[in-house]
Design a protein around this motif. Structure first.
Motif, PDB file in Angstrom:
ATOM      1  N   ARG A 282      78.935  58.364  35.005  1.00 14.92           N
ATOM      2  CA  ARG A 282      79.974  59.235  34.482  1.00 14.92           C
ATOM      3  C   ARG A 282      80.154  59.331  32.865  1.00 14.92           C
ATOM      4  O   ARG A 282      80.382  60.305  32.333  1.00 14.92           O
ATOM      5  N   LEU A 283      79.691  58.304  31.935  1.00 18.05           N
ATOM      6  CA  LEU A 283      79.775  58.251  30.715  1.00 18.05           C
ATOM      7  C   LEU A 283      78.550  59.350  30.276  1.00 18.05           C
ATOM      8  O   LEU A 283      79.032  59.883  29.175  1.00 18.05           O
ATOM      9  N   LEU A 284      77.511  59.166  30.997  1.00 16.54           N
ATOM     10  CA  LEU A 284      76.649  60.168  30.446  1.00 16.54           C
ATOM     11  C   LEU A 284      76.953  61.783  30.490  1.00 16.54           C
ATOM     12  O   LEU A 284      76.489  62.657  29.694  1.00 16.54           O
ATOM     13  N   GLN A 285      77.798  61.915  31.588  1.00 13.57           N
ATOM     14  CA  GLN A 285      78.108  63.365  31.695  1.00 13.57           C
ATOM     15  C   GLN A 285      79.395  63.655  30.878  1.00 13.57           C
ATOM     16  O   GLN A 285      79.609  65.027  30.712  1.00 13.57           O
ATOM     17  N   MET A 286      80.161  62.624  30.160  1.00 10.49           N
ATOM     18  CA  MET A 286      81.323  63.133  29.260  1.00 10.49           C
ATOM     19  C   MET A 286      80.664  63.927  28.198  1.00 10.49           C
ATOM     20  O   MET A 286      79.668  63.805  27.728  1.00 10.49           O
ATOM     21  N   SER A 287      81.626  64.644  27.508  1.00 12.77           N
ATOM     22  CA  SER A 287      81.350  65.215  26.201  1.00 12.77           C
ATOM     23  C   SER A 287      81.652  64.142  25.284  1.00 12.77           C
ATOM     24  O   SER A 287      82.087  62.982  25.301  1.00 12.77           O
TER      25      SER A 287
END
Length: 465
Positions: free
Chosen positions: A26-31
């Motif tokens: 989820r953190l990797l997918q965040m802007s």
């Protein structure tokens, strides 16, 4: 005789993703802006995290990885990433900041309309009904909710009847700006017709808006002239006046800030080679406070479960920051190596590129590349582009060579920009001209790409001048 039950067992292997790994995904997918806000929030509540003031941490890690791959990543130490607890901004000597603080708050559409209602001498019941309609308007200034539903929301005794709701709607539609409270584009334009001074122009405009709006949208001047029995020159003048009306009266009071894109990576040409570097503005300068961690481990006692949780979260946060930006840098560098011709010659030099190609080069899963390229941006000499922009399926030409969809869109844009305004190119004609250049592109594909470029259809591009 009772049926016999057959019991058997079977073994099945299934990959389970741990909560920690799910969180990292989820953190990797965040802007980067959302990620920085999350890290800032953790800095404010986790005693084992602190703002970094040296060369270590994620910046140093990124520098090392860039050196291995031949890409430079300079970081400006004068602009460290600051957490929530950083010092307040210093007031400028010329009180420029104070002037900004004294700027009035922008007025929204609903505030503007409610202010007009409040100065009218209306009974409480009528004021309530009009206020409910105002609060139901969307950002365009349109009323999308049916009046009977709004009457139920009012919960008046006796209930508001349709005639009362119509009167309340008319009151709202009489407010400034003209056209507010409309339930369709035609009604919005019709509410603005009294602003037209010429009676004949106003009459023809009313007929066009109420009876021939599709022809107006298609700029079919000859069709309107035939239907209204007027000269094309007269109809053209009426259409020009109608285009000065505002089909979105609420937009002028829109208070939402425009979306700003902060690039995650920057490209730079150095000695004939393209280099990729992380944007220092998006990298949180956060590090693990080793002193606090050692003190906690030395004096740890029972009942310190919350502090232990903070300690583990701090380690994960620092590791996630390092891994996130190292992955973004690797993916961006691989994209630039494959799309360097785009940086030099523009969109028509874009090559077809699949996620799997970058995944194989970087050594990660294809889904990881998909997440990295989502909401991540690269600053290039031609502008700022989302990383997904550099990927497209190959389109085969007649000679068997592959061409990217981005390059096709660039050709379509060039063809339309070079067309004669009085005789614009249809999608079929564009497809035919592309075919003459050896590019086999279907008409529906041209239509899709033209819409992606936000270019109007041929009827709306035609000029009658």
């Amino acid at each position: 005789m009772a049926p016999m039950m057959d019991l058997h067992s079977a073994q099945k292997q299934q990959q389970a993703i741990s909560p920690r790994l799910q969180h990292a995904v989820r953190l990797l997918q965040m802007s980067s802006l959302d990620f920085a806000a999350l890290v800032q929030e953790q800095l404010g509540r986790n005693p084992f995290l602190e703002v970094e003031d040296g060369d270590g941490g994620p910046a140093g890690q990124a520098d090392a990885e860039a050196a291995d791959s031949g890409f430079d990543i300079p970081f400006d130490e004068r602009e460290p990433w600051r957490g929530e607890g950083s010092a307040a901004p210093r007031r400028a000597e010329d009180e420029e900041l104070a002037a900004l603080e004294r700027m009035p708050e922008p007025t929204s559409l609903k505030m503007h309309l409610q202010g007009q209602l409040n100065v009218l001498s209306l009974p409480a019941r009528d004021l309530l009904l009009a206020s409910i309609i105002v609060e139901s308007l969307d950002a365009d200034g349109y009323l999308r909710s049916p009046l009977p539903e709004l009457a139920e929301v009012a919960e008046l005794l006796p209930p508001a009847d349709p005639a009362e709701m119509q009167i309340a709607l008319k009151r709202v539609q009489a407010l400034d700006p003209a056209g507010v409270g409309a339930r369709s584009v035609a009604e919005c334009l019709e509410l603005q017709l009294p602003a037209i001074d010429c009676p004949l122009t106003r009459e023809l405009a009313g007929l066009i808006v109420t009876q021939h709006l599709p022809m107006l949208a298609a700029r079919d001047v000859m069709g309107l002239a035939h239907a209204l029995r007027a000269t094309p020159a007269r109809i053209e003048a009426v259409c020009r006046r109608l285009r000065r009306l505002d089909p979105h009266p609420g937009w002028r009071y829109e208070t939402a800030q425009p979306p700003y894109v902060l690039p995650d990576v920057l490209t730079r040409r150095v000695r004939g080679q393209w280099r990729v570097l992380l944007n220092p503005a998006v990298v949180p300068r956060v590090r693990f406070n080793q002193v606090y961690a050692e003190l906690f481990q030395r004096h740890r006692a029972r009942g310190d479960g919350e502090m232990a949780s903070h300690l583990q979260e701090a380690r994960w946060t620092v590791r996630n920051v390092e891994q996130r930006f190292a992955t973004i840098l690797d993916v961006a560098a691989a994209i630039v190596r494959r799309q360097r011709h785009f940086l030099e010659f523009g969109a028509m030099a874009m090559k077809p590129l699949a996620l799997r190609e970058i995944a194989d080069e970087v050594g990660v899963h294809e889904s990881t590349v998909s997440r990295v390229t989502n909401n991540k941006y690269m600053a290039t000499p031609a502008g700022v582009y989302e990383l997904k922009y550099f990927f497209s399926r190959p389109l085969l030409s007649r000679n068997g060579s592959a061409c990217s969809g981005t390059a096709i869109r660039g050709l379509i844009k060039d063809l339309i920009e070079a067309e004669v305004p009085q005789a614009p190119l249809s999608d079929a004609e564009i497809a035919r001209q592309l075919g003459q250049q050896g590019l086999m592109v279907a008409r529906r594909t041209v239509t899709k790409y033209r819409q992606m470029l936000r270019i109007e259809a041929v009827e709306r591009r035609r000029s009658h001048a």
